[in-house]
Scaffold this active site. Structure first.
Site, PDB file in Angstrom:
ATOM      1  CB  SER A 209      -1.842 -10.910  -2.244  1.00 25.89           C
ATOM      2  OG  SER A 209      -2.798 -10.349  -2.878  1.00 25.89           O
ATOM      3  CE  LYS A 210      -1.817  -9.654   5.626  1.00 28.46           C
ATOM      4  NZ  LYS A 210      -1.283  -8.832   6.554  1.00 28.46           N
ATOM      5  NE  ARG A 211      -2.092  -6.238  -4.270  1.00 27.46           N
ATOM      6  CZ  ARG A 211      -0.966  -6.773  -4.089  1.00 27.46           C
ATOM      7  NH1 ARG A 211      -0.446  -6.322  -3.203  1.00 27.46           N
ATOM      8  NH2 ARG A 211      -0.289  -7.724  -4.897  1.00 27.46           N
ATOM      9  CG  MET A 212      -5.729 -11.248  -4.734  1.00 26.04           C
ATOM     10  SD  MET A 212      -4.743 -12.500  -5.509  1.00 26.04           S
ATOM     11  CE  MET A 212      -3.370 -11.581  -6.389  1.00 26.04           C
TER      12      MET A 212
END
Length: 478
Positions: free
Chosen positions: A251-254
């Site tokens: 995900s973009k959070r990672m």
């Protein structure tokens, strides 16, 4: 629907830059179409107006073109097909496969809270189907609305099950009672994905829907919509999730997942293409490098795995190094080094300093930091000059000796520079001279060898002067 012709679509939402998962979906659709002599359609699913990002559609198109994934039809925009969705949702209202829902946000919030307390998935309770308001006889969607704001929900049967054969995962069967009466048309009259994609896939003659595994839970509801509209469903193939090394969904959070991010870091399109082709697909051979045409020849949905695909950045680095080795230093520099640095530092300097080595990644601030000492005298604490417990006077003496060696250099290749210095040092501790010399030139604890750095400096017309200026600056600190 005539499924004799293979026709697939890539249908992204313009809610951000195209990410690696989307590019993989586009690639697999493209490969399947070309392998089977079919068509590849680009459809922009732009019905979520609140989340639409300016420039996202252009980024999607530019990225596909860069990777050679040229579409045969489109781009087709769902926002330009609203009357078509209105026509078909009215058919569902007429045959009882859909109904209007006037529930307020407060009532829906209460239902969701109850479901959360009971630790069960939220499912709408069909309240407006069982208890239609007296004004529920308002005109069809698209005409003047009377009697309040409403959405249109799918009327999912409460009994039985829905089953389909997935080309990758095999037979999937879901009890209808577990499915929610999801919204088909929002209160603003715009369709949601789950409705618009069914209508479009049928009307566009899509034979195979190849998309991410996250859409499996929605597929039974899609199939029920096909049946309610009297249509045959296409074949489905759901691609495995992309996972990080800890097997969590990427995900973009990672971290960066947009294709543009990787291109800006110096990753080559051919490296990215090879890398994502292997995210869930296996040619059943030892071969790891393919051109796009070779991927088309080899591709088969039967070779796509069910289990999640690990996104291993080290593997991408390996692919990139392979393709960078095939390029000249000048080509590598354009790919790996920001333009403003190339205006100040010759490519030969970067090459000798090891900054164009295949496998090295980095852009922007990182490269600026690694090259700044060629342009400006570096700043650092004097203690960094100290080798072991060497005294200031010894450091100064060794740097003066290094100055004399450099002043007398006639040949400027690394090998000659190394030979001259090692002869000068003799059998003593090499670090006493080479460590402070390295720091004086770069201001860094880690860098290429001082011989490589000196050879790189010598490419400049005033290379010797630059070196001596940095050594003098170091001596002044002592």
């Amino acid at each position: 629907m005539n499924h004799t012709e293979v026709k697939v679509r890539f249908a992204p939402s313009p809610t951000g830059l195209l990410h690696v998962g989307g590019l993989r979906t586009a690639l697999f659709n493209f490969l399947f179409a070309r392998k089977n002599g079919g068509k590849f359609i680009l459809r922009i699913e732009d019905t979520d107006r609140a989340r639409e990002v300016k420039g996202a559609t252009e980024n999607i198109k530019e990225t596909l073109e860069l990777f050679g994934l040229r579409w045969d039809e489109g781009p087709i925009f769902q926002s330009q097909r609203l009357l078509i969705y209105t026509e078909h949702v009215n058919k569902l209202l007429e045959n009882g496969a859909a109904y209007k829902c006037f529930c307020t946000q407060d009532r829906l919030a209460d239902l969701k809270k109850q479901a959360e307390l009971q630790k069960i998935p939220f499912r709408y309770d069909k309240h407006c189907l069982k208890n239609p308001p007296s004004f529920n006889s308002s005109p069809p969607v698209g005409e003047e609305r009377r009697g309040g704001v409403f959405v249109i929900r799918q009327n999912v049967p409460g009994e039985g099950s829905t089953e389909f054969e997935d080309e990758i995962h095999g037979k999937i069967r879901v009890e209808n009672r577990l499915l929610d009466d999801g919204i088909l048309i929002k209160s603003d009259g715009w369709p949601v994905y789950n409705f618009a994609n069914v209508v479009d896939d049928h009307l566009m003659g899509i034979s195979h829907v190849i998309r991410g595994e996250e859409f499996i839970p929605s597929t039974p509801k899609h199939i029920l919509l096909y049946r309610a509209l009297g249509w045959d469903a296409p074949k489905f193939a759901h691609l495995p999730l992309l996972l990080d090394k800890k097997r969590a969904k990427l995900s973009k959070r990672m971290g960066d997942v947009a294709v543009k991010d990787y291109l800006e870091k110096g990753y080559l399109p051919e490296a990215i293409l090879n890398f994502i082709a292997f995210l869930g697909w296996n040619p059943k051979s030892e071969r790891e490098f393919f051109t796009l045409d070779e991927l088309i020849a080899e591709f088969d949905l039967k070779k796509v795995n069910k289990s999640g695909a690990i996104f291993d950045i080290e593997k991408l680095d390996w692919y990139n190094a392979h393709y960078l080795k095939q390029k000249s230093p000048e080509e590598r520099a354009k790919i790996m080094i920001p333009e403003k640095i190339l205006k100040e530092i010759p490519v030969k300097v970067l090459e000798l300093a090891g900054l164009l080595e295949p496998g090295r990644q980095g852009r922007g601030e990182e490269i600026e930091e690694l090259t700044a000492y060629f342009v400006k005298v570096p700043k650092y604490e004097k203690e960094l000059l100290r080798w072991k417990d060497g005294a200031n006077e010894d450091i100064r003496k060794n740097l003066e000796t290094a100055k004399s060696v450099i002043t007398g250099l006639r040949e400027t290749d690394k090998e000659t520079i190394q030979k001259v210095f090692l002869e000068k040092i003799g059998s003593g501790d090499k670090g006493t001279m080479l460590w402070p010399l390295r720091v004086a030139l770069t201001g860094r604890k880690t860098s290429p060898s001082p011989f490589e750095i000196i050879a790189a400096f010598m490419v400049f017309d005033d290379g010797k002067d630059r070196i001596l200026k940095r050594i003098d600056s170091a001596i002044a600190k002592l």
